[in-house]
Design a protein around this motif. Structure first.
Motif, PDB file in Angstrom:
ATOM      1  N   ASN A   1       0.847  -1.199   0.000  1.00  0.00           N
ATOM      2  CA  ASN A   1       0.000   0.000   0.000  1.00  0.00           C
ATOM      3  C   ASN A   1       0.879   1.244   0.000  1.00  0.00           C
ATOM      4  OD1 ASN A   1      -1.715  -1.911   2.423  1.00  0.00           O
ATOM      5  ND2 ASN A   1      -2.253  -1.794   0.277  1.00  0.00           N
ATOM      6  N   TYR A   2       0.290   2.320  -0.488  1.00  0.00           N
ATOM      7  CA  TYR A   2       1.082   3.540  -0.674  1.00  0.00           C
ATOM      8  C   TYR A   2       0.356   4.728  -0.063  1.00  0.00           C
ATOM      9  CZ  TYR A   2       2.467   0.323  -4.399  1.00  0.00           C
ATOM     10  OH  TYR A   2       2.845  -0.795  -5.094  1.00  0.00           O
ATOM     11  N   PRO A   3       1.119   5.759   0.337  1.00  0.00           N
ATOM     12  CA  PRO A   3       0.468   6.980   0.844  1.00  0.00           C
ATOM     13  C   PRO A   3      -0.172   7.767  -0.298  1.00  0.00           C
ATOM     14  CG  PRO A   3       2.863   7.224   0.820  1.00  0.00           C
ATOM     15  CD  PRO A   3       2.578   5.818   0.399  1.00  0.00           C
ATOM     16  N   GLN A   4      -1.095   8.651   0.049  1.00  0.00           N
ATOM     17  CA  GLN A   4      -1.846   9.388  -0.971  1.00  0.00           C
ATOM     18  C   GLN A   4      -0.937  10.173  -1.911  1.00  0.00           C
ATOM     19  OE1 GLN A   4      -5.386  11.241   0.477  1.00  0.00           O
ATOM     20  NE2 GLN A   4      -5.479  12.698  -1.202  1.00  0.00           N
ATOM     21  N   PHE A   5       0.139  10.783  -1.347  1.00  0.00           N
ATOM     22  CA  PHE A   5       0.989  11.622  -2.207  1.00  0.00           C
ATOM     23  C   PHE A   5       1.644  10.812  -3.316  1.00  0.00           C
ATOM     24  CE2 PHE A   5       4.217  10.309   0.939  1.00  0.00           C
ATOM     25  CZ  PHE A   5       5.271   9.968   0.103  1.00  0.00           C
ATOM     26  N   PHE A   6       1.829   9.504  -3.060  1.00  0.00           N
ATOM     27  CA  PHE A   6       2.436   8.639  -4.074  1.00  0.00           C
ATOM     28  C   PHE A   6       1.514   8.534  -5.291  1.00  0.00           C
ATOM     29  CE2 PHE A   6       3.068   4.393  -5.899  1.00  0.00           C
ATOM     30  CZ  PHE A   6       4.435   4.434  -6.162  1.00  0.00           C
ATOM     31  N   TYR A   7       0.212   8.308  -5.036  1.00  0.00           N
ATOM     32  CA  TYR A   7      -0.761   8.242  -6.142  1.00  0.00           C
ATOM     33  C   TYR A   7      -0.823   9.587  -6.861  1.00  0.00           C
ATOM     34  CZ  TYR A   7      -2.493   3.948  -3.990  1.00  0.00           C
ATOM     35  OH  TYR A   7      -2.593   2.688  -3.470  1.00  0.00           O
ATOM     36  N   GLU A   8      -0.847  10.666  -6.043  1.00  0.00           N
ATOM     37  CA  GLU A   8      -0.962  12.002  -6.640  1.00  0.00           C
ATOM     38  C   GLU A   8       0.226  12.310  -7.531  1.00  0.00           C
ATOM     39  OE1 GLU A   8      -3.747  13.967  -3.145  1.00  0.00           O
ATOM     40  OE2 GLU A   8      -1.603  14.402  -3.179  1.00  0.00           O
ATOM     41  N   SER A   9       1.414  11.900  -7.113  1.00  0.00           N
ATOM     42  CA  SER A   9       2.603  12.213  -7.927  1.00  0.00           C
ATOM     43  C   SER A   9       2.554  11.419  -9.232  1.00  0.00           C
ATOM     44  CB  SER A   9       3.892  11.955  -7.153  1.00  0.00           C
ATOM     45  OG  SER A   9       4.268  10.614  -7.237  1.00  0.00           O
ATOM     46  N   ILE A  10       2.028  10.195  -9.195  1.00  0.00           N
ATOM     47  CA  ILE A  10       1.947   9.411 -10.444  1.00  0.00           C
ATOM     48  C   ILE A  10       0.888  10.010 -11.366  1.00  0.00           C
ATOM     49  CG2 ILE A  10       1.406   7.144 -11.421  1.00  0.00           C
ATOM     50  CD1 ILE A  10       3.178   5.963  -9.488  1.00  0.00           C
ATOM     51  N   ILE A  11      -0.242  10.413 -10.793  1.00  0.00           N
ATOM     52  CA  ILE A  11      -1.284  11.044 -11.626  1.00  0.00           C
ATOM     53  C   ILE A  11      -0.761  12.335 -12.256  1.00  0.00           C
ATOM     54  CG2 ILE A  11      -3.455  12.336 -11.537  1.00  0.00           C
ATOM     55  CD1 ILE A  11      -4.699  10.207 -10.017  1.00  0.00           C
ATOM     56  N   GLU A  12      -0.030  13.113 -11.468  1.00  0.00           N
ATOM     57  CA  GLU A  12       0.501  14.378 -12.003  1.00  0.00           C
ATOM     58  C   GLU A  12       1.493  14.141 -13.131  1.00  0.00           C
ATOM     59  OE1 GLU A  12       2.339  17.078  -9.159  1.00  0.00           O
ATOM     60  OE2 GLU A  12       0.430  17.059  -8.069  1.00  0.00           O
ATOM     61  N   ARG A  13       2.371  13.153 -12.939  1.00  0.00           N
ATOM     62  CA  ARG A  13       3.462  12.974 -13.909  1.00  0.00           C
ATOM     63  C   ARG A  13       3.048  12.114 -15.101  1.00  0.00           C
ATOM     64  NH1 ARG A  13       7.829  10.425 -10.514  1.00  0.00           N
ATOM     65  NH2 ARG A  13       9.203  10.698 -12.298  1.00  0.00           N
ATOM     66  N   PHE A  14       2.220  11.109 -14.865  1.00  0.00           N
ATOM     67  CA  PHE A  14       1.863  10.175 -15.952  1.00  0.00           C
ATOM     68  C   PHE A  14       0.349   9.939 -15.978  1.00  0.00           C
ATOM     69  CE2 PHE A  14       5.937   8.947 -13.953  1.00  0.00           C
ATOM     70  CZ  PHE A  14       6.768   9.449 -14.930  1.00  0.00           C
ATOM     71  N   PRO A  15      -0.415  11.004 -16.205  1.00  0.00           N
ATOM     72  CA  PRO A  15      -1.876  10.879 -16.116  1.00  0.00           C
ATOM     73  C   PRO A  15      -2.473   9.933 -17.157  1.00  0.00           C
ATOM     74  CG  PRO A  15      -1.259  13.012 -17.057  1.00  0.00           C
ATOM     75  CD  PRO A  15       0.003  12.371 -16.579  1.00  0.00           C
ATOM     76  N   GLU A  16      -1.829   9.853 -18.331  1.00  0.00           N
ATOM     77  CA  GLU A  16      -2.442   9.058 -19.415  1.00  0.00           C
ATOM     78  C   GLU A  16      -2.503   7.576 -19.095  1.00  0.00           C
ATOM     79  OE1 GLU A  16      -1.596   9.685 -23.477  1.00  0.00           O
ATOM     80  OE2 GLU A  16      -0.824  11.692 -23.132  1.00  0.00           O
ATOM     81  N   SER A  17      -1.530   7.091 -18.318  1.00  0.00           N
ATOM     82  CA  SER A  17      -1.484   5.643 -18.071  1.00  0.00           C
ATOM     83  C   SER A  17      -1.894   5.298 -16.647  1.00  0.00           C
ATOM     84  CB  SER A  17      -0.095   5.098 -18.396  1.00  0.00           C
ATOM     85  OG  SER A  17       0.901   5.879 -17.784  1.00  0.00           O
ATOM     86  N   PHE A  18      -2.625   6.198 -15.991  1.00  0.00           N
ATOM     87  CA  PHE A  18      -3.235   5.888 -14.686  1.00  0.00           C
ATOM     88  C   PHE A  18      -4.739   5.817 -14.951  1.00  0.00           C
ATOM     89  CE2 PHE A  18      -2.772   6.832  -9.873  1.00  0.00           C
ATOM     90  CZ  PHE A  18      -3.823   5.997  -9.588  1.00  0.00           C
ATOM     91  N   LEU A  19      -5.256   4.599 -14.999  1.00  0.00           N
ATOM     92  CA  LEU A  19      -6.648   4.404 -15.422  1.00  0.00           C
ATOM     93  C   LEU A  19      -7.448   3.690 -14.345  1.00  0.00           C
ATOM     94  CD1 LEU A  19      -5.889   3.015 -19.002  1.00  0.00           C
ATOM     95  CD2 LEU A  19      -6.360   5.375 -18.383  1.00  0.00           C
ATOM     96  N   VAL A  20      -8.752   3.973 -14.329  1.00  0.00           N
ATOM     97  CA  VAL A  20      -9.641   3.209 -13.453  1.00  0.00           C
ATOM     98  C   VAL A  20     -10.738   2.588 -14.301  1.00  0.00           C
ATOM     99  CG1 VAL A  20      -9.195   4.623 -11.403  1.00  0.00           C
ATOM    100  CG2 VAL A  20     -11.119   5.192 -12.894  1.00  0.00           C
ATOM    101  N   ALA A  21     -11.296   1.507 -13.801  1.00  0.00           N
ATOM    102  CA  ALA A  21     -12.440   0.856 -14.454  1.00  0.00           C
ATOM    103  C   ALA A  21     -13.670   1.091 -13.587  1.00  0.00           C
ATOM    104  CB  ALA A  21     -12.178  -0.639 -14.590  1.00  0.00           C
ATOM    105  N   HIS A  22     -14.789   1.376 -14.259  1.00  0.00           N
ATOM    106  CA  HIS A  22     -16.054   1.597 -13.552  1.00  0.00           C
ATOM    107  C   HIS A  22     -17.019   0.452 -13.833  1.00  0.00           C
ATOM    108  CE1 HIS A  22     -15.479   5.908 -12.587  1.00  0.00           C
ATOM    109  NE2 HIS A  22     -14.715   5.889 -13.656  1.00  0.00           N
ATOM    110  N   ASP A  23     -17.862   0.156 -12.856  1.00  0.00           N
ATOM    111  CA  ASP A  23     -18.995  -0.727 -13.088  1.00  0.00           C
ATOM    112  C   ASP A  23     -20.019   0.093 -13.889  1.00  0.00           C
ATOM    113  OD1 ASP A  23     -21.170  -2.366 -13.058  1.00  0.00           O
ATOM    114  OD2 ASP A  23     -21.411  -2.418 -10.886  1.00  0.00           O
ATOM    115  N   GLU A  24     -20.401  -0.409 -15.078  1.00  0.00           N
ATOM    116  CA  GLU A  24     -21.287   0.368 -15.961  1.00  0.00           C
ATOM    117  C   GLU A  24     -22.621   0.709 -15.306  1.00  0.00           C
ATOM    118  OE1 GLU A  24     -21.642  -1.758 -19.632  1.00  0.00           O
ATOM    119  OE2 GLU A  24     -20.080  -0.526 -20.556  1.00  0.00           O
ATOM    120  N   ARG A  25     -23.130  -0.205 -14.475  1.00  0.00           N
ATOM    121  CA  ARG A  25     -24.450   0.013 -13.874  1.00  0.00           C
ATOM    122  C   ARG A  25     -24.422   1.069 -12.787  1.00  0.00           C
ATOM    123  NH1 ARG A  25     -26.257  -3.664 -10.775  1.00  0.00           N
ATOM    124  NH2 ARG A  25     -24.221  -4.635 -10.642  1.00  0.00           N
ATOM    125  N   THR A  26     -23.439   0.982 -11.891  1.00  0.00           N
ATOM    126  CA  THR A  26     -23.459   1.820 -10.684  1.00  0.00           C
ATOM    127  C   THR A  26     -22.439   2.961 -10.722  1.00  0.00           C
ATOM    128  OG1 THR A  26     -21.784   0.456  -9.636  1.00  0.00           O
ATOM    129  CG2 THR A  26     -24.095  -0.201  -9.310  1.00  0.00           C
TER     130      THR A  26
END
Ligand SMILES: CC(C)(COP(=O)(O)OP(=O)(O)OC[C@H]1O[C@@H](n2cnc3c(N)ncnc32)[C@H](O)[C@@H]1OP(=O)(O)O)[C@@H](O)C(=O)NCCC(=O)NCCS
Length: 147
Positions: free
Chosen positions: A11-36
């Motif tokens: 597990n990682y601290p929040q700033f770790f995720y934020e730094s990856i999103i800031e630097r490499f936003p294109e390849s940080f993806l999430v999947a959604h449940d289409e229904r909800t």
């Protein structure tokens, strides 16, 4: 972060995720449940430039983490996330995809092998609990997704 904490011991601290999103936003993806609309999985890559033998720079798309909530697994979400993440990482000009995986994680290893990753080496005691990792690689030129 919630999915990561529910599915993986790393597990990682929040700033770790934020730094990856800031630097490499294109390849940080999430999947959604289409229904909800619930977020059910994520993938994130970091792009690294390393000096290899022969004084050549190699740009690596390093898979930092991927996970799908247990109740949504085995529905191709992990595979789609990985393929899309790799496609987007290609936009950063990567030559090689790399990742570490626990040698006991046969499910993830099967997914990576399906996409033609090969085990390049074992890294002894890579994880905090002492487990070894496989270091798996795939040349970007060998990544040929169907669609
Ligand atoms: C690894 C993970 C992301 C796969 O996600 P998923 O959505 O369940 O996987 P998919 O349905 O897309 O499966 C794609 C391929 O992975 C492999 N795979 C997935 N689940 C498997 C299982 N239970 N047993 C064997 N192979 C499996 C298969 O090769 C499968 O292809 P197939 O359906 O044609 O046989 C998911 O199991 C997970 O979140 N695990 C916990 C977190 C984790 O270990 N992350 C990796 C850290 S390195």
């Amino acid at each position: 972060m919630n999915i990561n904490e529910r599915t993986l011991p790393e597990n990682y601290p929040q700033f770790f995720y934020e730094s990856i999103i800031e630097r490499f936003p294109e390849s940080f993806l999430v999947a959604h449940d289409e229904r909800t609309g619930q977020i059910i999985g994520y993938v994130m890559f970091r792009v690294e430039r390393n000096l290899e033998s022969g004084l050549k720079f190699v740009k690596k798309g390093h898979l930092v983490s991927i996970a799908v909530l247990k109740e949504f697994q085995r529905q191709r979400t992990g595979e789609k996330l990985l393929i899309q993440g790799m496609k987007h990482a290609k936009n950063y000009g990567v030559d090689l995809y790399v990742l570490e995986v626990r040698i006991s994680n046969t499910v993830a290893i099967a997914l990576y092998k399906k996409l033609k990753f090969i085990i390049e080496k074992t890294i002894p005691e890579y994880y905090r609990d002492g487990e070894d990792a496989y270091y798996m690689v795939l040349r970007a030129s060998d990544f040929k997704p169907a669609d």
